[in-house]
Motif scaffolding. Structure first.
Motif, PDB file in Angstrom:
ATOM      1  N   ARG A 220       4.457  -9.671   3.277  1.00 43.79           N
ATOM      2  CA  ARG A 220       4.008  -8.268   3.287  1.00 43.79           C
ATOM      3  C   ARG A 220       4.925  -7.447   2.384  1.00 43.79           C
ATOM      4  O   ARG A 220       6.146  -7.592   2.418  1.00 43.79           O
ATOM      5  CB  ARG A 220       3.994  -7.705   4.703  1.00 43.79           C
ATOM      6  N   THR A 221       4.293  -6.569   1.585  1.00 42.46           N
ATOM      7  CA  THR A 221       4.994  -5.829   0.538  1.00 42.46           C
ATOM      8  C   THR A 221       5.190  -4.369   0.946  1.00 42.46           C
ATOM      9  O   THR A 221       4.310  -3.782   1.572  1.00 42.46           O
ATOM     10  CB  THR A 221       4.122  -5.863  -0.746  1.00 42.46           C
ATOM     11  N   GLU A 274       3.973  -8.264  -8.445  1.00 44.43           N
ATOM     12  CA  GLU A 274       3.442  -7.109  -9.182  1.00 44.43           C
ATOM     13  C   GLU A 274       2.053  -6.717  -8.705  1.00 44.43           C
ATOM     14  O   GLU A 274       1.735  -5.545  -8.545  1.00 44.43           O
ATOM     15  CB  GLU A 274       3.390  -7.421 -10.689  1.00 44.43           C
ATOM     16  N   ILE A 275       1.219  -7.719  -8.465  1.00 45.67           N
ATOM     17  CA  ILE A 275      -0.173  -7.450  -8.104  1.00 45.67           C
ATOM     18  C   ILE A 275      -0.240  -6.692  -6.761  1.00 45.67           C
ATOM     19  O   ILE A 275      -1.039  -5.770  -6.597  1.00 45.67           O
ATOM     20  CB  ILE A 275      -1.013  -8.772  -8.056  1.00 45.67           C
ATOM     21  N   ASP A 276       0.618  -7.049  -5.824  1.00 42.13           N
ATOM     22  CA  ASP A 276       0.596  -6.378  -4.512  1.00 42.13           C
ATOM     23  C   ASP A 276       1.110  -4.943  -4.630  1.00 42.13           C
ATOM     24  O   ASP A 276       0.639  -4.044  -3.935  1.00 42.13           O
ATOM     25  CB  ASP A 276       1.425  -7.180  -3.498  1.00 42.13           C
ATOM     26  N   ALA A 278       0.696  -3.132  -7.321  1.00 37.01           N
ATOM     27  CA  ALA A 278      -0.410  -2.403  -7.965  1.00 37.01           C
ATOM     28  C   ALA A 278      -1.498  -2.057  -6.939  1.00 37.01           C
ATOM     29  O   ALA A 278      -2.052  -0.951  -6.953  1.00 37.01           O
ATOM     30  CB  ALA A 278      -0.987  -3.246  -9.097  1.00 37.01           C
ATOM     31  N   VAL A 279      -1.786  -2.987  -6.042  1.00 36.48           N
ATOM     32  CA  VAL A 279      -2.808  -2.738  -5.009  1.00 36.48           C
ATOM     33  C   VAL A 279      -2.348  -1.608  -4.080  1.00 36.48           C
ATOM     34  O   VAL A 279      -3.138  -0.731  -3.701  1.00 36.48           O
ATOM     35  CB  VAL A 279      -3.088  -4.036  -4.212  1.00 36.48           C
ATOM     36  N   THR A 280      -1.070  -1.599  -3.746  1.00 43.11           N
ATOM     37  CA  THR A 280      -0.545  -0.518  -2.889  1.00 43.11           C
ATOM     38  C   THR A 280      -0.806   0.831  -3.543  1.00 43.11           C
ATOM     39  O   THR A 280      -1.339   1.754  -2.914  1.00 43.11           O
ATOM     40  CB  THR A 280       0.999  -0.640  -2.703  1.00 43.11           C
ATOM     41  N   VAL A 281      -0.427   0.938  -4.802  1.00 38.96           N
ATOM     42  CA  VAL A 281      -0.553   2.209  -5.518  1.00 38.96           C
ATOM     43  C   VAL A 281      -2.021   2.633  -5.555  1.00 38.96           C
ATOM     44  O   VAL A 281      -2.373   3.781  -5.264  1.00 38.96           O
ATOM     45  CB  VAL A 281       0.028   2.071  -6.954  1.00 38.96           C
ATOM     46  N   GLU A 282      -2.889   1.687  -5.857  1.00 43.07           N
ATOM     47  CA  GLU A 282      -4.322   2.004  -5.980  1.00 43.07           C
ATOM     48  C   GLU A 282      -4.863   2.527  -4.639  1.00 43.07           C
ATOM     49  O   GLU A 282      -5.564   3.548  -4.585  1.00 43.07           O
ATOM     50  CB  GLU A 282      -5.055   0.733  -6.442  1.00 43.07           C
TER      51      GLU A 282
END
Ligand SMILES: Cc1cc2nc3c(=O)[nH]c(=O)nc-3n(C[C@H](O)[C@H](O)[C@H](O)COP(=O)(O)OP(=O)(O)OC[C@H]3O[C@@H](n4cnc5c(N)ncnc54)[C@H](O)[C@@H]3O)c2cc1C
Length: 382
Positions: A220-221, A274-276, A278-282
């Motif tokens: 979990r990020t 990085e992908i997680d 980016a998903v958080t920000v989105e």
């Protein structure tokens, strides 16, 4: 070195178990890292909520509340919990889940109530006006995890227990009814071994010749970014999506946010991808007017689950003197007081905690030999 209880792992699970066991006999806590809360325990979101997890988890959380709200004298210099609400939000397409979530939560506590969309915006003014269709509010709490963890350890050592860091358990043998754990810091022996090794609990079991319970660590990020200019969010609630697709909470002028990811991972020193991030920000920017222009800090931690997402606590059914305290998932901090009392009762042949019995939680619900874990145990050859 000999003792009565050897506990492997000094995260919140091992520290709390050591704390309870040290009432009954000598305890040694073995920790691989140089400091004890390096892994999941030091990476949590520090939230206490009874509206999380299955029925048994909710009961363990509720049974931990008294200790966390009112710990013993001298356990901690400050309160372990601080009141902070949780605002659960739903979009129009999530209403079915929202109604079910609210109904389930209200069976347990009357501290959760629906609020109007206008109230939700008043509580968290950065929510996008067109995003939220329904919300409910719970009087949750933030926990001071460091204070709780260090309180357990201080009380443990005050009772004569020992914490040994830099003591990675590399070999476990049972000779003449005694476990011997071999570590770079020496050999340690005890008739009872408690496996509180977090994401590594199945590995410790295998080392001891014990079948695993099918533990799956999930990454979990978390990211931290500066809070919005000109909007006062001090004291504002944590906001969580009803499908747990994201959450965020204001913290000392900054925002802590997570995509609530659950990516299976081997046990390791977890790092954010990085992908997680980016998903958080989105997801945060879709639900709110928060702008993530600069990420100040990010981390990831492992939440380890077994098949039924319930903690695994108690004696291994096939191996004398081997006790499990594993599978804490995303609830390990807030359930630690009750879970530790349960493992201590089972390790010492004591009476099952009355507050767990009153909440209809029995040793069988938590037992490593329970039917829900049978397939994973059968598949796990030591
Ligand atoms: C992002 C995130 C948010 C979370 N939010 C919350 C929350 O809001 N509320 C909540 O209650 N919970 C939360 N959790 C869950 C909580 O953090 C965990 O359930 C809990 O920390 C698990 O504790 P543990 O002691 O089992 O594991 P850990 O803290 O990982 O401790 C296990 C220890 O065992 C040691 N170890 C492993 N192998 C060996 C070996 N061979 N020899 C010696 N030592 C060994 C490790 O070094 C480690 O220190 C969250 C978790 C994450 C990742």
């Amino acid at each position: 070195m000999n003792c009565e209880f050897l506990v492997v792992g000094a995260g919140i699970a091992g520290a709390s178990a050591g704390y309870e066991l040290s009432r009954h006999g000598s305890v040694v806590l073995l920790e691989r890292e140089d400091r004890p809360a390096y892994h999941s325990t030091g990476r949590s979101a520090a939230f206490f909520t009874v509206n999380y997890g299955n029925r048994v988890i909710r009961a363990l959380t509720e049974a931990s509340r008294a200790f966390l709200s009112s710990p013993p004298d001298r356990f901690a210099a400050h309160p372990l919990m601080a009141a902070r609400g949780v605002l659960t939000i739903a979009r129009a397409d999530q209403m079915e889940t929202f109604e079910a979530n609210l109904a389930e939560a209200r069976k347990l506590t009357d501290e959760i109530a629906p609020v109007t969309v206008a109230e939700a915006h008043r509580m968290m003014p950065v929510l996008r006006p067109d995003y939220v269709a329904a919300a409910h509010f719970e009087a949750g709490q933030y926990m001071d995890v460091d204070l709780l963890h260090s309180g357990y350890l201080r009380a443990l050592t005050g009772r004569g227990g020992k914490l040994v860091c830099g003591a990675e358990v590399r070999r476990i043998e049972r000779v003449g009814g005694v476990w011997r754990a071999t570590t770079p810091a020496g050999d340690f022996e005890a008739p009872i071994l408690v496996d509180a090794a977090g994401a590594w609990a199945d590995e410790i079991a295998r080392m001891a010749g014990v079948r695993g319970v099918g533990l799956v660590p999930k990454r979990r990020t978390v990211i931290i970014f500066p809070g919005p200019e000109g909007v006062e969010l001090n004291g504002a609630p944590m906001v969580i999506d009803v499908d747990e697709q994201f959450y965020f909470k204001p913290e000392a002028g900054k925002i802590l946010a997570s995509p609530a990811d659950e990516t299976p991972s081997p046990p390791c020193d977890a790092r954010p991808e990085e992908i997680d991030i980016a998903v958080t920000v989105e997801r945060i920017q879709r639900a709110s007017r928060l702008r993530v222009a600069r990420i100040e800090h990010s981390w990831a931690g492992l939440r380890s689950f077994v098949a039924d997402k319930t903690l695994v606590i108690g004696p291994d059914p096939d191996t004398d003197g081997f006790l499990w305290l594993a599978g804490q998932g995303g609830y390990g901090i807030m359930t630690s007081p009750a879970a530790a009392r349960a493992v201590a009762a089972l390790a010492t042949g004591g009476v099952w905690p009355g507050d767990l019995a009153a909440r209809e939680v029995t040793a069988e619900h938590l037992a490593p030999g329970r039917p829900a874990l049978a397939a994973d145990r059968n598949a796990s050859a030591p």
